[in-house]
Structure formats: structure tokens, C-alpha cells
Design a protein around this motif. Structure first.
Motif, PDB file in Angstrom:
ATOM      1  N   THR A 156     -11.021  -0.945   0.106  1.00 23.00           N
ATOM      2  CA  THR A 156     -10.975   0.419  -1.171  1.00 23.00           C
ATOM      3  C   THR A 156     -12.198   0.765  -1.500  1.00 23.00           C
ATOM      4  OG1 THR A 156      -9.876  -1.953  -2.171  1.00 23.00           O
ATOM      5  CG2 THR A 156     -10.855  -0.049  -4.141  1.00 23.00           C
TER       6      THR A 156
ATOM      7  N   ARG B  82     -10.791  -6.101   2.276  1.00 23.02           N
ATOM      8  CA  ARG B  82      -9.468  -5.509   0.540  1.00 23.02           C
ATOM      9  C   ARG B  82     -11.161  -4.620   0.193  1.00 23.02           C
ATOM     10  NH1 ARG B  82      -7.031  -9.754  -0.875  1.00 23.02           N
ATOM     11  NH2 ARG B  82      -8.285 -10.247  -2.504  1.00 23.02           N
TER      12      ARG B  82
ATOM     13  N   ALA C 130      -6.072   2.704  -1.685  1.00 22.06           N
ATOM     14  CA  ALA C 130      -4.983   1.893  -1.394  1.00 22.06           C
ATOM     15  C   ALA C 130      -4.679   1.365   0.354  1.00 22.06           C
ATOM     16  CB  ALA C 130      -3.903   1.552  -1.935  1.00 22.06           C
TER      17      ALA C 130
ATOM     18  N   THR D 247       2.183   2.059  -3.361  1.00 21.56           N
ATOM     19  CA  THR D 247       0.448   2.076  -4.521  1.00 21.56           C
ATOM     20  C   THR D 247       0.654   3.930  -3.928  1.00 21.56           C
ATOM     21  OG1 THR D 247      -0.119   0.018  -4.328  1.00 21.56           O
ATOM     22  CG2 THR D 247      -2.010   1.805  -4.215  1.00 21.56           C
TER      23      THR D 247
ATOM     24  N   ARG E 105      -8.226   5.980  -6.734  1.00 21.08           N
ATOM     25  CA  ARG E 105      -8.091   3.880  -5.739  1.00 21.08           C
ATOM     26  C   ARG E 105      -6.607   3.432  -5.316  1.00 21.08           C
ATOM     27  NH1 ARG E 105     -10.671  -0.070  -7.593  1.00 21.08           N
ATOM     28  NH2 ARG E 105     -12.081   0.731  -8.844  1.00 21.08           N
ATOM     29  N   ALA E 106      -5.827   4.553  -5.875  1.00 22.76           N
ATOM     30  CA  ALA E 106      -3.724   4.873  -5.512  1.00 22.76           C
ATOM     31  C   ALA E 106      -3.928   5.441  -4.110  1.00 22.76           C
ATOM     32  CB  ALA E 106      -3.148   5.390  -6.800  1.00 22.76           C
TER      33      ALA E 106
ATOM     34  N   ALA F 257       1.285  -1.064   0.165  1.00 23.42           N
ATOM     35  CA  ALA F 257       0.191  -0.238   0.046  1.00 23.42           C
ATOM     36  C   ALA F 257       0.564   0.782   0.070  1.00 23.42           C
ATOM     37  CB  ALA F 257      -1.065  -0.056   1.184  1.00 23.42           C
TER      38      ALA F 257
ATOM     39  N   SER G 294      -8.298  -0.006   2.130  1.00 16.40           N
ATOM     40  CA  SER G 294      -8.186  -1.320   1.644  1.00 16.40           C
ATOM     41  C   SER G 294      -6.741  -2.343   2.718  1.00 16.40           C
ATOM     42  CB  SER G 294      -7.924  -1.578   0.236  1.00 16.40           C
ATOM     43  OG  SER G 294      -7.625  -3.180   0.171  1.00 16.40           O
ATOM     44  N   ALA G 295      -5.607  -1.725   2.724  1.00 16.80           N
ATOM     45  CA  ALA G 295      -4.898  -2.254   3.712  1.00 16.80           C
ATOM     46  C   ALA G 295      -5.492  -2.415   5.146  1.00 16.80           C
ATOM     47  CB  ALA G 295      -3.515  -1.766   3.884  1.00 16.80           C
TER      48      ALA G 295
END
Lengths: 338, 338
Positions: free
Chosen positions: B215, B211, B187, B155, B182-183, B152, B190-191
């Protein structure tokens, strides 16, 4: 160029594919001629098998997208015809291969080619069409178009392999499923749209707009196909309903119904899709669960999101009949489900 | 585990962050203690600068997501606390670096650290926090969690670099913008969510669910932040409104307003964001255009789509206070804009 209003207004309920058909009619006549020519072969089995599927009544939406995109960018040459035919060949090749991989028995209400002629024949005719597609692209001579379409060919194959992992896996998440169809279906729509501005010599931002249009109409289109496979939002048993279910395909309606369901529901989905307990009675129960969890209606809602993105992507382009046709095709792709 | 109904029902208008705050209160007390301990340093400038931003009133949503995810997976150990603190440190580090990269003057209504102490100090304190984050992760000893969080970190940096390309580029498409956030934002969410099931030893499908939750709540959260930066859906000039505009940031509301606007509108956006003509009068005109093209309302609609995905992702998990808190946080992330 006036103010473009968002989806709700620009796609009245009657959104139709007809404006795109009309805007691309002259080019599509040539595309259809090229398709017939390029399926010819000394090996008589090849035209026979290829035309069986090519003439089975698809809408040829993808080549129309290529022609429409080129027209909307002011292209006046003839390279768009061969690129459009290439796109249709790539699409047909994947259908041949899909039917073998999925062991499908029917496609568009007809027996699949693999049942009529055999699996090996279907794979090889698919390869033949892919080869012809690349030859036509090379003839057009645009390295950029070749790059975009060949990258799509690789992505589609990746998507099919990804789908082997999600098929019969009821734990598939929505993101994972969207990734699969982004590769398997949307990549070709995206390439089909992008080669239009490429041969028209349009700039980077116009290419990005068409790429976005293609990707998002592609995702929307596939999601609506998934809904139609269960008979549409007001799902009922009927002709051509339940193919995905019988093949154990985990599509977005199933992803949602599975996640939203009870433990008992989830046991049913696993029994049906993983172990293959897919009687007509099971299909009826599946449709009841899809309705109860609003999975079909919400899949259409998700499709609307991608449709809105496709519409906004094209908004800055100057108005033209081709642009209007491409925009109405977005509304049409959604309307099919209602 | 009963039938879980979709977003509209499960997130009533009053959706609040409170259930998640309550469910994670015991752990967050420890996280806050760890944060104070780990910002300590012999170099007295470091705690001074670090705490300036850390104590500036963020909601600490990300560490709560980590704790909530671990709890929802039945985790009863203590590793989640350090992972949650790591996540908050990673987040704070990116804020320090962002403010330098964006040359921002205010953050959460206060002067940025770079103005108070300088750019170099801000960059280095960010690096210090990143280092401390990794040390804590290593102490927890889960290679899988370390893998997810370090991926992450890379990213996020990629997302920031991508944003350098889209900033001041009014031709950015919606897809391109979503890829950036998203990045850049999703990210880490999500992590943050995925390390919960990882240390709880949950299986692959549960990890995938978290996840996906992370996200999609991350994307929804960022899109609503973008709307709030223009004062919310019923946009008005006010405190903390217009930072993105003044920095020339092309966020989704601008992407939509630009694409849907007239040629004259587009000239205005280019003049304002690219050339930096961002007076209060220009901001007022920008808000008028955002309203006229429904760009703010539709950005909220887009956010709802991702929120629905986040909700569906968690649906199959057994019910718990932590799960309920995570789900209400999704509704809360959207409700902020109305």
C-alpha cells in the motif's frame, strides 16, 4: 488572501494554543455554562461523577475547534455553542468508557472515576453524557450536523473495538494503528470541525476542508500524545510517564521500536506488553529501546506529516482570527512533544 | 536479524531497483515467458494490441514485488510466477481502460493504443487481459490469493470512478486525493505484495506487513509519478512533461499549489484544468506556481512519509536478498524525483 506558505514557515517554534483560545473566548464561556447546566440531574451522583472528569483540566480543544470552524466560516448564530458542548460531552463519555475498558487507574494525574465511584457508574454516566449530547444536537436542529456527529459516535465505538484487537498485539502494523486512531480519535475532531461550516451553510468544498483539517489534526494530536506518554522525544522517566506501557497499549512508538528492533528487543516488548511484565526497570529499558530505534522522534515526524495536511486543508479559506487560531493549534499540537 | 534503522540510513542516495531485479531475475524470466504465451490468441488483433503496451518499456515493478515477497517468505514453488503475471496483466488492463477514459494521446512517449487501434479495441483487449489474469490465478489454486486479487480489481475500478469525481475538481482535498490513489494505484501494489506470503503460507502478521509495504510503496510511487509529470522537483519543461496538466488531472502537486495559492493563482488553475486552457505558456506558468508554493518538493516529502511506512512494515522479516531488494525499491521510488 495572500500566498500561504507551508508548515515550516507558518508554524514558528512558539506555536501556541492562545490565538484559538482568544478567538473563541466568548463562545467558550457559553459552552462552559452549558456544560455545567447539562450535567445537572436529580440523580445527584450524575453531576458529581460527570464534573469530576469534566473539570479535571482538559484543554477543551475539540469544542474550540467547533467554535473556531463556525467563526472562520462567518457564522454569527448561537447553534455552535450547543454543538461544541455536544462534542465535549461525546469526548468525555468516551473517556469514562475507555477507563473502564482499559481498567485504567489514573487519568490526567487523578484517580479515574471508576476507582472513585465504580465501573458501572462510569459506564452509565458516560451514557448519560452521550444522551445529553444528542439532545443538544437535536435542539440545534441541523439534520446534517446530527448526521455527522452521530456517524462519528458510531465510528469512535468501532475504533475502540478495533483497539481491543490491536492492544497487546505487538505485530500491529503502522497502517492498522493509524486506522484505529483515525476512528478512535480523529473522527471526533473531524466531526467537531465539520459541524462549523455545516451550521454556517458553507459549501461542500469548505466542509471537506474542515473535515480534512479535523481528521489530520486529530491524528497528529494522538501521535504526539503517544510520544508524551513516554515523556516526549527526549524521553525520561517522570510523572505521568508510562501509562500506555503499563496498560500494554501498542501505540505507534512501540510499533516502530518493535519492527526496527532485534529479536531480543521484540521478546522484551512481548514479555512486557503481552504478559504484563511492566516494572519501572522495564519501563526504563523500553524508553532506551524507543530512543535507540528513533521511534519517538520518528513518531513526531509522522505527526508532522498529518499536521502539514491539516494546515494545507485550511489554506484556501479567507484569513480571520479564527482561521489563524486553528492553524496555530496545529503547530501547538506538535510542539508539545519537544 | 539486527536492528533495522529507519529510512534515512537504510536508503542511501544511490537506492536502486537493481537489487530487486537481481533477486527476482530467474522468476521474471518465466513471468515474461508467461506474458508472451498468455497474450496469444486466434484473434490476431489481440496479441498485436496487448503486446504494443506490454512491450512498451514498463519496469514491471509490480510482478517483481510479488516474486520478491514470495521469496522473502521462503517460497520455493512455482505459483508465484503466474500470480506475478496476473498482477502485470491487471495493471496493463487498467492502463488500456485509463487511456480510453482519460482520452489520452500518449503513454510512455508512444501514441496510445486507442489512437492506433481505437477505443473499443482498447477496452476489449483490457477485458481480455483481465480475463486471462483471473484464469491464471485460478490455475494457481489459492482461494486466498484469488480473494485478495479480485478484491483489488474491484477497488481499482472504484478508484477510477472516484477519480472521475476529483478530475477537474480543483477543490479536491489532499485526503480525497490520497483516497483515490490508495484505491487506484496502491490497492494493486498491496495485493501484489500480499499474495507472496499467502502462497508461502506465512502467518497473518507477515501478510499484514506485506500488505502495508505494498500500500505505502504504491502511494509513494504514485506521488512521485505526479511530481515527475511536471518534470521532477526542479521542474522544467521537457519531454513527457505536462500530460496530467493537459488532461486536467488534479494531482497532489496541484492540490497543494491550489490551496496555498492566491485568489489569482486559483483562478488560473480553474481556467487551465477545468476549462482546458492548457497551452505551453500555461504549463510554464503552472510550473512556476508549483515551484513558488513548494508544491512539488512537499509532494516528495509526503511521498517520503509513505516510503518510511513501507520500510518499517518489512523491518521484522528475516534478512534476505529479496527483502533487501524490496527495501531498496522503496528508496528508488522516491529517488526518481530528484
Amino acid at each position: 488572501m495572500g500566498v500561504v506558505l507551508p508548515l515550516e514557515d507558518s508554524h514558528p517554534k512558539g506555536a501556541s494554543i492562545e490565538p484559538l483560545v482568544k478567538a473563541t473566548a466568548a463562545g467558550m464561556e457559553q459552552v462552559n455554562r452549558v456544560i455545567v447546566e447539562r450535567t445537572g440531574s436529580q440523580v445527584t451522583l450524575i453531576p458529581e461523577v460527570a464534573r469530576y472528569l469534566i473539570n479535571s483540566g482538559g484543554k477543551r480543544l475539540r469544542p474550540m475547534v467547533t467554535l473556531g470552524a463556525a467563526l472562520a466560516c462567518g457564522y454569527r448564530g448561537s447553534g455552535d455553542v450547543k454543538l461544541a458542548a455536544s462534542v465535549e460531552f461525546m469526548h468525555t463519555a468516551t473517556l469514562f468508557h475507555d477507563d473502564v475498558v482499559d481498567e485504567s487507574d489514573t487519568r490526567r494525574g487523578k484517580r479515574t472515576a471508576r476507582l472513585v465511584w465504580g465501573n458501572q457508574e462510569s459506564v452509565l454516566v458516560g451514557d448519560f453524557l452521550l444522551g445529553q449530547a444528542f439532545r443538544m444536537m437535536v435542539e440545534v436542529g441541523s439534520l446534517e450536523a446530527l448526521d455527522v456527529l452521530s456517524a462519528a459516535a458510531a465510528t469512535i465505538a468501532e475504533g475502540e473495538v478495533m483497539q481491543l484487537g490491536t492492544a497487546k498485539n505487538t505485530e500491529t502494523t503502522e497502517d492498522e494503528y493509524i486506522e484505529v486512531i483515525r476512528a478512535k480519535t480523529a473522527a471526533l475532531f473531524s466531526a467537531a470541525a465539520e459541524v462549523g461550516p455545516i451550521i454556517a451553510g458553507a459549501d461542500r468544498s469548505v466542509r471537506a476542508a474542515f473535515r480534512s483539517y479535523g481528521t489530520n489534526i486529530g491524528i497528529a494530536f494522538q501521535l504526539i500524545d503517544d510520544v508524551l506518554d513516554y515523556g516526549g522525544v527526549s524521553a525520561t522517566l517522570g510523572k505521568n510517564v508510562g501509562d500506555d506501557f503499563r496498560e500494554g497499549k501498542v501505540t505507534l512508538p512501540v510499533v516502530l521500536a518493535y519492527r526496527r528492533g532485534s529479536d531480543e528487543d521484540r521478546a522484551f516488548w512481548r514479555r512486557s506488553l503481552v504478559e504484563g511484565g511492566t516494572s519501572d526497570q522495564a519501563l526504563e529499558h523500553a524508553i532506551a529501546l524507543l530512543n535507540r530505534t528513533r521511534a519517538l522522534a520518528d513518531t513526531v515526524d509522522r505527526a508532522r506529516h498529518y499536521a502539514a495536511m491539516a494546515t494545507d486543508a485550511l489554506a484556501p479559506l479567507p484569513n480571520s482570527a479564527a482561521k489563524a487560531g486553528l492553524l496555530e493549534a496545529v503547530g501547538f499540537s506538535i510542539r508539545r512533544a519537544s
